[in-house]
Design an enzyme around this catalytic site. Structure first.
Site, mmCIF file in Angstrom:
data_model
loop_
_atom_site.group_PDB
_atom_site.id
_atom_site.type_symbol
_atom_site.label_atom_id
_atom_site.label_comp_id
_atom_site.label_asym_id
_atom_site.label_seq_id
_atom_site.Cartn_x
_atom_site.Cartn_y
_atom_site.Cartn_z
ATOM 1 N N LYS A 96 6.260 -2.373 3.858
ATOM 2 C CA LYS A 96 6.261 -1.364 2.958
ATOM 3 C C LYS A 96 5.178 -0.348 3.362
ATOM 4 O O LYS A 96 3.969 -0.629 4.037
ATOM 5 C CB LYS A 96 4.643 -2.299 2.430
ATOM 6 C CG LYS A 96 4.010 -0.822 1.132
ATOM 7 C CD LYS A 96 3.006 -2.280 0.389
ATOM 8 C CE LYS A 96 2.603 -0.684 -0.528
ATOM 9 N NZ LYS A 96 0.784 -1.192 -0.878
ATOM 10 N N GLY A 157 -6.557 0.731 -6.586
ATOM 11 C CA GLY A 157 -7.312 0.177 -6.394
ATOM 12 C C GLY A 157 -8.725 0.493 -7.899
ATOM 13 O O GLY A 157 -10.056 0.184 -8.076
ATOM 14 N N ALA A 183 -0.387 -0.377 -7.483
ATOM 15 C CA ALA A 183 -1.193 0.110 -7.462
ATOM 16 C C ALA A 183 -1.884 0.938 -9.224
ATOM 17 O O ALA A 183 -0.864 1.571 -9.447
ATOM 18 C CB ALA A 183 -1.381 1.634 -6.380
ATOM 19 N N GLY A 184 -3.107 0.858 -8.832
ATOM 20 C CA GLY A 184 -3.963 0.710 -10.256
ATOM 21 C C GLY A 184 -3.253 -0.276 -11.523
ATOM 22 O O GLY A 184 -3.906 0.564 -12.386
ATOM 23 N N ASN A 205 -3.376 -6.257 -7.129
ATOM 24 C CA ASN A 205 -3.962 -6.828 -5.166
ATOM 25 C C ASN A 205 -5.440 -6.314 -5.675
ATOM 26 O O ASN A 205 -6.081 -7.385 -6.224
ATOM 27 C CB ASN A 205 -4.419 -5.279 -3.853
ATOM 28 C CG ASN A 205 -5.079 -5.895 -2.571
ATOM 29 O OD1 ASN A 205 -4.910 -6.338 -1.806
ATOM 30 N ND2 ASN A 205 -5.513 -7.383 -3.036
ATOM 31 N N THR A 206 -6.351 -5.410 -6.132
ATOM 32 C CA THR A 206 -7.485 -5.115 -6.071
ATOM 33 C C THR A 206 -7.760 -5.785 -7.745
ATOM 34 O O THR A 206 -8.205 -7.048 -7.470
ATOM 35 C CB THR A 206 -8.009 -3.730 -6.473
ATOM 36 O OG1 THR A 206 -7.300 -3.483 -4.829
ATOM 37 C CG2 THR A 206 -9.540 -3.914 -7.027
#
Length: 256
Positions: A96, A157, A183-184, A205-206
């Site tokens: 990545k 995040g 992301a986001g 992830n987050t």
């Protein structure tokens, strides 16, 4: 939807996971299982290459789940290439490609990302670059031979959802390689919306790692992504401007 293939590998799950921010390896292990994911990203600085007992690696069943090395922390192409080459010594070929010199917003550097992608592709890595939702850059990266593009939905995040929807639509329309929204995305509904938009997969992830119950949040994301995929395969009815009755309007015309 077509079968998801990346670099000749078939994926049944369209949900990929990042492994950062989990409070403990056990939370990560349970989240991976609940999500049904077949690919996770791991930052080099968080693992001991070649040590199967490493805390993070111990949470990943590598017989079922592939690992994609994340170049997070790289400030330029040179850093990212160095990380990828070091990872190759530990058997990591999937990269990545993430380069973000700005510590405040962690936005990817398009110039350095393209430069690194050209070199890593030539060296035989499986390259999935994390990028801004930039349709021109996405095509340039496709031209140099990356295996998928990973445009952001919002800053890393931030949990804001699909703030880049307009540009994502263009990237998806023009792309001949998989598009993974990364992301986001903060809620399962955000992930479902990305799939409904036409994205091939999402990376979370987050939103999972920072949840009060990461295991159940991972399950929620998995169900949302699968529901969106099933709905697309069922061929949704087209939206319309005017109302359309679901029952005949003249049912009672002949009743006295």
């Amino acid at each position: 939807m077509n079968t998801l293939m990346i670099a000749g590998k078939e994926f049944k799950s369209r949900l990929f996971l990042g492994t950062g921010k989990f409070a403990a390896a056990e939370y990560l292990r349970k989240a991976i299982i609940a999500s049904g994911t077949e690919l996770v990203t791991v930052a080099l600085r968080r693992v001991n290459i070649g040590d199967g007992g490493d805390d993070i690696l111990s949470a990943i069943d590598t017989k079922k789940v592939g690992i994609m090395l994340n170049t997070s922390g790289a400030r330029n192409a040179q850093d990212a290439i160095k990380i990828a080459r070091f990872g190759r010594a530990g058997g990591y070929e999937w990269i990545k490609l993430e380069i973000h010199p700005d510590p405040n917003y962690l936005l990817p550097d398009p110039i350095e990302t393209l430069a690194a992608a050209e070199i890593l592709v030539k060296e035989g890595f499986i390259v999935l670059p994390y990028i801004n939702a930039d349709p021109v850059l996405a095509k340039r990266l496709e031209d140099v031979g990356v295996h998928a593009v990973m445009p952001l939905g919002a800053p890393i995040g931030s949990n804001q959802g699909l703030k880049t929807e307009t540009m994502l639509r263009i990237i998806i329309e023009q792309s001949n390689i998989p598009v993974i929204v990364d992301a986001g995305l903060g809620l399962p509904s955000h992930a479902a919306a990305a799939i409904e938009l036409g994205a091939d997969a999402v990376l979370i992830n987050t939103a999972i790692a920072a949840a009060g119950d990461p295991e159940n949040m991972a399950l929620a994301f998995a169900l949302a992504v699968k529901a969106a995929e099933i709905a697309i395969n069922a061929v949704p009815a087209a939206p319309g401007f005017r109302a359309s009755a679901t029952s005949p309007m003249n049912t009672f015309d002949n009743i006295v």
